[in-house]
Design a protein around this motif. Structure first.
Motif, PDB file in Angstrom:
ATOM      1  N   THR A  86       0.813  -1.208   0.000  1.00  0.00           N
ATOM      2  CA  THR A  86       0.000   0.000   0.000  1.00  0.00           C
ATOM      3  C   THR A  86       0.857   1.272   0.000  1.00  0.00           C
ATOM      4  O   THR A  86       0.321   2.381  -0.034  1.00  0.00           O
ATOM      5  CB  THR A  86      -0.923   0.037   1.227  1.00  0.00           C
ATOM      6  OG1 THR A  86      -0.135  -0.072   2.426  1.00  0.00           O
ATOM      7  CG2 THR A  86      -1.920  -1.108   1.166  1.00  0.00           C
ATOM      8  N   SER A  87       2.181   1.109   0.045  1.00  0.00           N
ATOM      9  CA  SER A  87       3.054   2.287   0.044  1.00  0.00           C
ATOM     10  C   SER A  87       3.347   2.774  -1.365  1.00  0.00           C
ATOM     11  O   SER A  87       3.896   3.860  -1.551  1.00  0.00           O
ATOM     12  CB  SER A  87       4.383   1.968   0.746  1.00  0.00           C
ATOM     13  OG  SER A  87       5.166   1.056  -0.023  1.00  0.00           O
ATOM     14  N   TYR A  88       2.986   1.961  -2.364  1.00  0.00           N
ATOM     15  CA  TYR A  88       3.335   2.322  -3.747  1.00  0.00           C
ATOM     16  C   TYR A  88       2.148   2.932  -4.487  1.00  0.00           C
ATOM     17  O   TYR A  88       1.015   2.438  -4.414  1.00  0.00           O
ATOM     18  CB  TYR A  88       3.831   1.108  -4.528  1.00  0.00           C
ATOM     19  CG  TYR A  88       4.273   1.476  -5.929  1.00  0.00           C
ATOM     20  CD1 TYR A  88       5.520   2.031  -6.153  1.00  0.00           C
ATOM     21  CD2 TYR A  88       3.399   1.345  -6.999  1.00  0.00           C
ATOM     22  CE1 TYR A  88       5.911   2.423  -7.418  1.00  0.00           C
ATOM     23  CE2 TYR A  88       3.782   1.725  -8.282  1.00  0.00           C
ATOM     24  CZ  TYR A  88       5.042   2.269  -8.480  1.00  0.00           C
ATOM     25  OH  TYR A  88       5.414   2.657  -9.741  1.00  0.00           O
ATOM     26  N   GLY A  89       2.434   3.996  -5.228  1.00  0.00           N
ATOM     27  CA  GLY A  89       1.441   4.593  -6.112  1.00  0.00           C
ATOM     28  C   GLY A  89       0.139   4.925  -5.417  1.00  0.00           C
ATOM     29  O   GLY A  89       0.117   5.513  -4.336  1.00  0.00           O
ATOM     30  N   SER A  90      -0.954   4.519  -6.041  1.00  0.00           N
ATOM     31  CA  SER A  90      -2.278   4.819  -5.497  1.00  0.00           C
ATOM     32  C   SER A  90      -2.842   3.680  -4.664  1.00  0.00           C
ATOM     33  O   SER A  90      -3.997   3.741  -4.220  1.00  0.00           O
ATOM     34  CB  SER A  90      -3.243   5.137  -6.639  1.00  0.00           C
ATOM     35  OG  SER A  90      -3.374   4.011  -7.509  1.00  0.00           O
ATOM     36  N   ASN A  91      -2.050   2.630  -4.423  1.00  0.00           N
ATOM     37  CA  ASN A  91      -2.558   1.455  -3.715  1.00  0.00           C
ATOM     38  C   ASN A  91      -3.135   1.779  -2.345  1.00  0.00           C
ATOM     39  O   ASN A  91      -4.106   1.159  -1.911  1.00  0.00           O
ATOM     40  CB  ASN A  91      -1.455   0.407  -3.563  1.00  0.00           C
ATOM     41  CG  ASN A  91      -1.097  -0.240  -4.884  1.00  0.00           C
ATOM     42  OD1 ASN A  91      -1.759  -0.014  -5.893  1.00  0.00           O
ATOM     43  ND2 ASN A  91      -0.042  -1.044  -4.901  1.00  0.00           N
ATOM     44  N   GLY A  92      -2.523   2.731  -1.641  1.00  0.00           N
ATOM     45  CA  GLY A  92      -2.975   3.033  -0.291  1.00  0.00           C
ATOM     46  C   GLY A  92      -3.664   4.374  -0.165  1.00  0.00           C
ATOM     47  O   GLY A  92      -3.883   4.860   0.951  1.00  0.00           O
ATOM     48  N   LYS A  93      -4.027   4.977  -1.291  1.00  0.00           N
ATOM     49  CA  LYS A  93      -4.651   6.298  -1.248  1.00  0.00           C
ATOM     50  C   LYS A  93      -6.134   6.203  -0.847  1.00  0.00           C
ATOM     51  O   LYS A  93      -6.785   5.192  -1.066  1.00  0.00           O
ATOM     52  CB  LYS A  93      -4.527   6.994  -2.607  1.00  0.00           C
ATOM     53  CG  LYS A  93      -3.106   7.448  -2.908  1.00  0.00           C
ATOM     54  CD  LYS A  93      -3.059   8.308  -4.165  1.00  0.00           C
ATOM     55  CE  LYS A  93      -1.657   8.863  -4.393  1.00  0.00           C
ATOM     56  NZ  LYS A  93      -1.582   9.730  -5.592  1.00  0.00           N
ATOM     57  N   PHE A  94      -6.608   7.279  -0.263  1.00  0.00           N
ATOM     58  CA  PHE A  94      -8.016   7.327   0.135  1.00  0.00           C
ATOM     59  C   PHE A  94      -8.919   7.474  -1.090  1.00  0.00           C
ATOM     60  O   PHE A  94      -8.550   8.108  -2.072  1.00  0.00           O
ATOM     61  CB  PHE A  94      -8.251   8.495   1.093  1.00  0.00           C
ATOM     62  CG  PHE A  94      -7.825   8.191   2.503  1.00  0.00           C
ATOM     63  CD1 PHE A  94      -8.718   7.652   3.412  1.00  0.00           C
ATOM     64  CD2 PHE A  94      -6.523   8.430   2.905  1.00  0.00           C
ATOM     65  CE1 PHE A  94      -8.331   7.354   4.708  1.00  0.00           C
ATOM     66  CE2 PHE A  94      -6.109   8.145   4.196  1.00  0.00           C
ATOM     67  CZ  PHE A  94      -7.020   7.607   5.105  1.00  0.00           C
ATOM     68  N   PHE A  95     -10.089   6.831  -1.008  1.00  0.00           N
ATOM     69  CA  PHE A  95     -11.045   6.878  -2.107  1.00  0.00           C
ATOM     70  C   PHE A  95     -12.437   7.135  -1.546  1.00  0.00           C
ATOM     71  O   PHE A  95     -12.719   6.866  -0.365  1.00  0.00           O
ATOM     72  CB  PHE A  95     -11.020   5.573  -2.908  1.00  0.00           C
ATOM     73  CG  PHE A  95     -11.079   4.326  -2.061  1.00  0.00           C
ATOM     74  CD1 PHE A  95     -12.294   3.840  -1.583  1.00  0.00           C
ATOM     75  CD2 PHE A  95      -9.910   3.636  -1.743  1.00  0.00           C
ATOM     76  CE1 PHE A  95     -12.340   2.697  -0.806  1.00  0.00           C
ATOM     77  CE2 PHE A  95      -9.954   2.486  -0.967  1.00  0.00           C
ATOM     78  CZ  PHE A  95     -11.171   2.008  -0.487  1.00  0.00           C
ATOM     79  N   SER A  96     -13.304   7.643  -2.397  1.00  0.00           N
ATOM     80  CA  SER A  96     -14.647   8.004  -1.944  1.00  0.00           C
ATOM     81  C   SER A  96     -15.650   6.863  -2.108  1.00  0.00           C
ATOM     82  O   SER A  96     -16.748   6.917  -1.546  1.00  0.00           O
ATOM     83  CB  SER A  96     -15.153   9.233  -2.703  1.00  0.00           C
ATOM     84  OG  SER A  96     -15.109   9.005  -4.104  1.00  0.00           O
ATOM     85  N   LYS A  97     -15.292   5.818  -2.849  1.00  0.00           N
ATOM     86  CA  LYS A  97     -16.222   4.696  -3.031  1.00  0.00           C
ATOM     87  C   LYS A  97     -16.383   3.940  -1.709  1.00  0.00           C
ATOM     88  O   LYS A  97     -15.535   4.025  -0.809  1.00  0.00           O
ATOM     89  CB  LYS A  97     -15.721   3.760  -4.135  1.00  0.00           C
ATOM     90  CG  LYS A  97     -14.382   3.103  -3.830  1.00  0.00           C
ATOM     91  CD  LYS A  97     -13.943   2.192  -4.976  1.00  0.00           C
ATOM     92  CE  LYS A  97     -12.613   1.495  -4.636  1.00  0.00           C
ATOM     93  NZ  LYS A  97     -12.187   0.577  -5.707  1.00  0.00           N
ATOM     94  N   ASP A  98     -17.454   3.170  -1.600  1.00  0.00           N
ATOM     95  CA  ASP A  98     -17.766   2.498  -0.342  1.00  0.00           C
ATOM     96  C   ASP A  98     -17.477   0.998  -0.371  1.00  0.00           C
ATOM     97  O   ASP A  98     -18.055   0.239   0.415  1.00  0.00           O
ATOM     98  CB  ASP A  98     -19.226   2.742   0.045  1.00  0.00           C
ATOM     99  CG  ASP A  98     -20.201   2.232  -1.009  1.00  0.00           C
ATOM    100  OD1 ASP A  98     -19.740   1.691  -2.036  1.00  0.00           O
ATOM    101  OD2 ASP A  98     -21.415   2.376  -0.808  1.00  0.00           O
ATOM    102  N   SER A  99     -16.604   0.574  -1.286  1.00  0.00           N
ATOM    103  CA  SER A  99     -16.241  -0.851  -1.315  1.00  0.00           C
ATOM    104  C   SER A  99     -14.834  -1.017  -1.874  1.00  0.00           C
ATOM    105  O   SER A  99     -14.315  -0.130  -2.567  1.00  0.00           O
ATOM    106  CB  SER A  99     -17.238  -1.656  -2.154  1.00  0.00           C
ATOM    107  OG  SER A  99     -17.169  -1.273  -3.520  1.00  0.00           O
ATOM    108  N   PHE A 100     -14.238  -2.152  -1.554  1.00  0.00           N
ATOM    109  CA  PHE A 100     -12.894  -2.469  -2.048  1.00  0.00           C
ATOM    110  C   PHE A 100     -12.858  -3.946  -2.390  1.00  0.00           C
ATOM    111  O   PHE A 100     -13.264  -4.793  -1.592  1.00  0.00           O
ATOM    112  CB  PHE A 100     -11.842  -2.150  -0.984  1.00  0.00           C
ATOM    113  CG  PHE A 100     -10.435  -2.528  -1.385  1.00  0.00           C
ATOM    114  CD1 PHE A 100      -9.680  -1.684  -2.184  1.00  0.00           C
ATOM    115  CD2 PHE A 100      -9.876  -3.735  -0.977  1.00  0.00           C
ATOM    116  CE1 PHE A 100      -8.393  -2.023  -2.568  1.00  0.00           C
ATOM    117  CE2 PHE A 100      -8.597  -4.084  -1.355  1.00  0.00           C
ATOM    118  CZ  PHE A 100      -7.850  -3.226  -2.147  1.00  0.00           C
ATOM    119  N   ASP A 101     -12.381  -4.280  -3.587  1.00  0.00           N
ATOM    120  CA  ASP A 101     -12.285  -5.672  -4.030  1.00  0.00           C
ATOM    121  C   ASP A 101     -10.841  -6.153  -4.000  1.00  0.00           C
ATOM    122  O   ASP A 101      -9.927  -5.425  -4.413  1.00  0.00           O
ATOM    123  CB  ASP A 101     -12.823  -5.818  -5.459  1.00  0.00           C
ATOM    124  CG  ASP A 101     -14.320  -5.658  -5.536  1.00  0.00           C
ATOM    125  OD1 ASP A 101     -14.976  -5.701  -4.470  1.00  0.00           O
ATOM    126  OD2 ASP A 101     -14.859  -5.498  -6.644  1.00  0.00           O
TER     127      ASP A 101
END
Length: 368
Positions: A86-101
């Protein structure tokens, strides 16, 4: 139709098919909840996770504004090994969607951590679910644990390999043939290389370490220029083996790329990388178990210079140069002709002690 499971719902017990079981597993949900101050953060996910297909983690919160966001904070194995970087690129960035796959490819125990941030209040709200808050125990018969994959490969290797050199080559070749480099730089655990079939150099290295250690071969972690590879002890000597770079992803008719970085020494690796650091301070000086030297395949290149060298020696010359005319890519040539120089230096020249070195398309020959 084949059946493998009995489940219970409101109507009682029933036997269901494998396909129906997948749907059932996704429907039965469990919820993790954590409260900090006035905010409650909830994560809902399947109670029984099936590998090979996306697992959806549904994220929600109470006591937040419309500016709330979520992020995957970490995903590790039970021993703390990072599975998804999660330290690379956008892997650990915050998002506004309400789910993660996320798709799992190996059974085992994992810890997944999500974070919540609400910038609609001052001071803003931020907290995560905790390092050991969400524990995922996956038992999918079609997707063995990484440890079981290693045990299976160890058994396969043992059927045809007896020496440590043969085993190290076999495991190197398996990784090259069954893994591809992860250009998203996300999968850095052994799981990536051994189960997912995609991983970074860290994944290749850690998988190779697990495989070699399973048959009693000592290893070390070596790094340089932001890259990681493996130190391997064979027949009492240490060598550099880079399974990532052995997996070039393409073939070159001029050289065997699958073994180009198998069994190199410190001197050669320091020519390839500007900085080389061994975790345990090992020294690698031998080339005896280098792939091309050990198998004799280096003679494909070295034998063509034997007659020329003999002519120079018969003429009484103590110092002479031989120009290399080879269209091979320079980075490959650097390795192959370093090995050629080693091979020629260790050839019997009828009592003459000849030292051969290579640089910039020239074999430099000196009679000691």
């Amino acid at each position: 139709m084949s059946f493998r499971c009995i489940v219970k719902d409101a109507s009682g017990y029933k036997t269901i098919s494998d396909e129906a079981l997948l749907i059932y597993n996704q429907k039965v949900q469990t919820t993790f909840s954590k409260t900090s101050g006035n905010v409650t953060f909830k994560v809902q996910y399947p109670e029984n996770i099936t590998c090979g297909m996306p697992t959806t983690f549904k994220l929600s919160s109470e006591g937040t504004t419309d500016k709330v966001q979520y992020a995957l904070y970490s995903l590790t194995t039970e021993d703390g090994t990072i599975v998804y970087d999660t330290s690379y690129g956008s892997n650990g960035k915050f998002f506004s969607k309400d789910s993660f796959d996320f798709t799992f490819y190996a059974s085992g125990t994992y810890y997944i951590r999500f974070a919540i941030m609400d910038t609609g209040v001052s001071p803003y709200v931020w907290f995560n679910t905790g390092l050991y808050g969400i524990k995922l125990v996956i038992d999918d018969k079609g997707y063995p644990t990484v440890e079981n994959v290693v045990a299976d490969l160890k058994a396969q290797c043992g059927k045809t390999c007896t020496t440590d050199f043969e085993k190290a080559v076999w495991f190197n070749d398996w990784l090259v043939e069954n893994c591809r480099y992860d250009s998203s730089y996300s999968y850095c655990a052994p799981e990536g290389a051994l189960a997912r079939g995609s991983g970074t150099c860290e994944a290749y290295h850690r998988a190779y370490v697990m495989l070699l250690n399973s048959v009693g071969i000592a290893t070390d972690r070596i790094s340089g220029d932001g890259h990681v590879w493996t130190g391997v002890q064979l027949d009492g000597n240490w060598y550099h083996i880079d399974t990532t770079w052995d997996d070039a992803g393409y073939e070159d008719n001029s050289v065997d790329l699958q073994h180009l970085y198998f069994g190199l020494n410190d001197e050669l690796m320091n020519q390839i990388h500007s900085s080389v650091t061994s975790s345990n301070g090992i020294s690698a000086h031998s080339l005896e178990d280098n792939y091309f030297i050990k198998t004799g395949k280096i003679k494909k290149w070295s034998d063509q210079y034997v007659s020329t060298i003999r002519e120079h020696l018969n003429n009484g010359e103590n110092t002479f140069d031989i120009t290399i005319n080879d269209s091979m890519i320079d980075s490959y040539k650097q390795i192959i002709y370093y090995l050629v120089a080693y091979q020629l230096s260790n050839t019997d020249w009828g009592g003459e002690k000849l030292t051969v070195t290579y640089s910039e398309n020239i074999l430099h020959c000196v009679v000691e």
